[in-house]
Design an enzyme around this catalytic site. Structure first.
Site, PDB file in Angstrom:
ATOM      1  CD  GLU A 298      -0.963   7.541  -2.498  1.00  0.00           C
ATOM      2  OE1 GLU A 298      -1.459   6.436  -2.752  1.00  0.00           O
ATOM      3  OE2 GLU A 298      -1.243   8.191  -1.485  1.00  0.00           O
TER       4      GLU A 298
ATOM      5  CG  ASP B 191      -4.515   3.045   4.934  1.00  0.00           C
ATOM      6  OD1 ASP B 191      -3.893   3.185   3.873  1.00  0.00           O
ATOM      7  OD2 ASP B 191      -4.263   3.692   5.970  1.00  0.00           O
TER       8      ASP B 191
ATOM      9  CD  GLU C  10      -2.952   0.976   0.135  1.00  0.00           C
ATOM     10  OE1 GLU C  10      -3.110  -0.087  -0.491  1.00  0.00           O
ATOM     11  OE2 GLU C  10      -3.564   2.016  -0.153  1.00  0.00           O
TER      12      GLU C  10
HETATM   13  P1  8BR Z   1      -6.293   8.222   0.467  1.00  0.00           P
HETATM   14  O1  8BR Z   1      -6.392   8.579   1.897  1.00  0.00           O
HETATM   15  O2  8BR Z   1      -5.323   7.129   0.174  1.00  0.00           O
HETATM   16  O3  8BR Z   1      -6.156   9.393  -0.453  1.00  0.00           O
HETATM   17  O4  8BR Z   1      -7.703   7.575   0.092  1.00  0.00           O
HETATM   18  C1  8BR Z   1      -8.853   8.231   0.330  1.00  0.00           C
HETATM   19  C2  8BR Z   1      -9.993   7.520  -0.399  1.00  0.00           C
HETATM   20  O5  8BR Z   1     -11.134   7.642   0.427  1.00  0.00           O
HETATM   21  C3  8BR Z   1     -10.380   8.172  -1.714  1.00  0.00           C
HETATM   22  O6  8BR Z   1      -9.713   7.569  -2.798  1.00  0.00           O
HETATM   23  C4  8BR Z   1     -11.875   7.922  -1.803  1.00  0.00           C
HETATM   24  O7  8BR Z   1     -12.124   6.769  -2.573  1.00  0.00           O
HETATM   25  C5  8BR Z   1     -12.296   7.650  -0.363  1.00  0.00           C
HETATM   26  N1  8BR Z   1     -13.212   8.659   0.189  1.00  0.00           N
HETATM   27  C6  8BR Z   1     -13.011   9.950   0.552  1.00  0.00           C
HETATM   28 BR1  8BR Z   1     -11.446  10.871   0.462  1.00  0.00          BR
HETATM   29  N2  8BR Z   1     -14.111  10.566   1.012  1.00  0.00           N
HETATM   30  C7  8BR Z   1     -15.070   9.623   0.960  1.00  0.00           C
HETATM   31  C8  8BR Z   1     -16.448   9.640   1.287  1.00  0.00           C
HETATM   32  N3  8BR Z   1     -17.033  10.733   1.751  1.00  0.00           N
HETATM   33  N4  8BR Z   1     -17.165   8.489   1.096  1.00  0.00           N
HETATM   34  C9  8BR Z   1     -16.572   7.374   0.624  1.00  0.00           C
HETATM   35  N5  8BR Z   1     -15.262   7.313   0.274  1.00  0.00           N
HETATM   36  C10 8BR Z   1     -14.518   8.411   0.441  1.00  0.00           C
END
Ligand code: 8BR
Length: 491
Positions: free
Chosen positions: A312, A470, A281
């Site tokens: 990324e 994650d 990851e």
């Molecule tokens: P990272 O922290 O690795 O960027 O991943 C965050 C992921 O969380 C995003 O790719 C998105 O798919 C998911 N996400 C986020 Br930000 N906000 C969200 C929400 N309100 N509902 C569902 N998934 C969310």
């Protein structure tokens, strides 16, 4: 694309994964965990903190703009700077004294598990996996308390030269310090006065003091490496934290040493169970030398699966020499999703991966090498399961068990995600990369790879967004492995 159909598919995939998960024997999760200490600052806190120092000295230190927190005055100076600018900032602290000082003079409102391996271990344990073997090279007594108390997380411990698996609370290394990241939140309009001048915070934001103790090494204890078979049975490994590797250390060692050790661990895991799948990851890695080494020396040829977000993907493409594609992913414009797809395919090819899982807000893309072990429907359903988990995590800020995760089923599939995928569908069918029919199911059978594209569930007002990436990667990877095991059992 029919949104109702995608809702239905999410529901079926969730319950199918729930049935498959008990077929897993175990998962190994390493390396990084820390404690996140969160404190929301009030005006009283601030005047008390400022009152601890000579205000003229604070002003001088603000002018210096410290790049690290070496003493408390640096902290107050960076806090005032963040508040004045309303900008998010992360400043490193290399000694434990900062942590002790903040504990004594400020305290935190609450603390939680941080770090990818810590978050992933707790999630998998709460999903009810039979066994999660966590490994954190710097497991302190305090850190051990943040692991889920579910009875199925074990950590290797060396006793009389022998490696035993024990609950984290019995496996910590006495005398090890804790890696505590302080997250100091402040709200818009908070009034700040220092050295005769007053301002108001322009917007909600936070300052993170990230702890980088000098003694931290991303490595495995020799005895544990030598007796790695004591972790078995495990079906997969989720590895993260490589971004903590430094170019050079005070003792003369370099990143090459740690990269080499990391690869040895991966090779040994694979030799112990040839069916084992390994997932890395990724997270943002500022240092380009380290970013490139992780990708080309640890990930390439050695691991099966990579999980990452869109930023990324762009960063990875950039160090691998695909600058134009990288910019196109970042710009996100009209062609953003196409570039993202092409970028993910490029990563799969260059890094010789079986699977690249990219999560974005509203949709996920998973590129699969030909010969991957499941049908495309099964691969798709593993992603749909993770979308439900992400929704539950965003909705409640936590997932305590699989029953609670069902709350995610009530969250609607993102209309924006569907729209983005429809744009992509036009691109694909126009280039004859797929037929509209194929696309309706979320799969593409490409000439040299397969791919899954699903719209995901998105919570309108999330309670928290920390750890969702994650959660998505771990949920999908575990569901995929579980389905593989379920098939082997003839089900
Ligand atoms: P990272 O922290 O690795 O960027 O991943 C965050 C992921 O969380 C995003 O790719 C998105 O798919 C998911 N996400 C986020 Br930000 N906000 C969200 C929400 N309100 N509902 C569902 N998934 C969310």
């Amino acid at each position: 694309m029919d949104i109702e159909e995608w809702e239905q598919r999410h529901t079926e995939a969730f319950y199918d994964a729930k049935e498959a998960l008990p077929y897993l024997d175990g998962m190994f999760v390493a390396y990084n965990s820390n404690i996140d200490a969160i404190r929301h600052l009030t005006e009283e806190d601030l005047s008390r903190l400022v009152g601890l120092f000579d205000e003229a000295e604070i002003q001088d230190r603000v002018a210096v703009y410290p790049r690290e927190i070496a003493e408390p005055l640096d902290f107050v100076a960076r806090l005032l700077i963040s508040m004045r600018e309303g900008k998010a900032a992360e400043v490193p602290a290399y000694t434990a004294e900062t942590h002790e000082w903040l504990k004594e003079h400020l305290g935190f409102d609450y603390a939680r598990m941080g770090g990818q391996a810590g978050i992933i271990s707790n999630l998998l344990a709460r999903l009810g996996l039979k066994k999660v073997v966590a490994y954190v090279p710097w497991l302190s007594e305090e850190q051990a308390e943040y692991f889920a108390d579910s009875g199925n997380i074990l950590h290797p411990k060396v006793e009389n030269g022998q490696v035993l698996l024990k609950p984290p609370g019995e496996a910590f290394k006495p005398g090890t310090g804790s890696k505590v990241n302080w997250i100091l939140e402040f709200s818009k309009d908070l009034k700040v006065t220092c050295a005769g001048s007053t301002f108001r915070v322009p917007r909600d934001n936070r300052l993170i003091i990230s702890s980088r103790p000098k003694w931290i090494r991303l490595d495995m204890d020799k005895e544990i490496y030598e007796q790695l078979d004591s972790l078995l049975p495990i079906d997969g490994a989720m590895l993260s934290g490589y971004q903590m590797i430094k170019e050079e250390y005070e003792d003369g060692s370099t990143y090459n040493d740690y990269v080499e050790h990391s690869v040895k661990v991966i090779d040994k895991l694979k030799s112990l169970n040839p069916d084992l799948r390994i997932h890395v990851e990724l997270t943002s890695i500022q240092n380009r030398v380290i970013r490139k080494a992780i990708l080309t020396e640890i990930v390439a040829r050695h691991v099966h699966s990579l999980g990452l977000d869109t930023v990324e993907v762009a960063n990875a493409l950039n160090v691998l020499g695909y600058e134009e594609l990288s910019y196109s992913v970042i710009r996100k414009g009209e062609n953003g999703i196409m570039s993202l797809y092409q970028g993910a395919v490029q990563l799969m090819k260059d890094l010789k991966l079986e699977r690249v899982h990219v999560h974005s807000l509203g949709f996920y893309i998973c590129i699969l090498a030909k010969g991957h072990p499941l049908t495309l429907k099964e691969q798709r359903d593993a992603l749909l399961f993770s979308s439900v988990l992400a929704a539950a995590q965003a909705l409640n800020g936590k997932i305590d068990n699989l029953t609670e995760a069902e709350a995610g089923l009530e969250v609607p599939v993102s209309a924006k995600g569907i729209e983005d995928l429809e744009t992509f569908q036009l691109y694909c069918t126009g280039r004859k990369l797929c037929t509209p029919d194929e696309f309706e199911y979320g799969y593409i059978y490409g000439p040299d790879h397969d791919a899954i594209l699903i719209p995901s569930k998105v919570v309108d007002r999330p309670k928290a967004t920390v750890g969702i990436g994650d959660t998505i990667s771990a949920g999908a990877f575990a569901a995929m492995l579980a389905r593989m095991k379920q098939r082997q059992a003839g089900k």
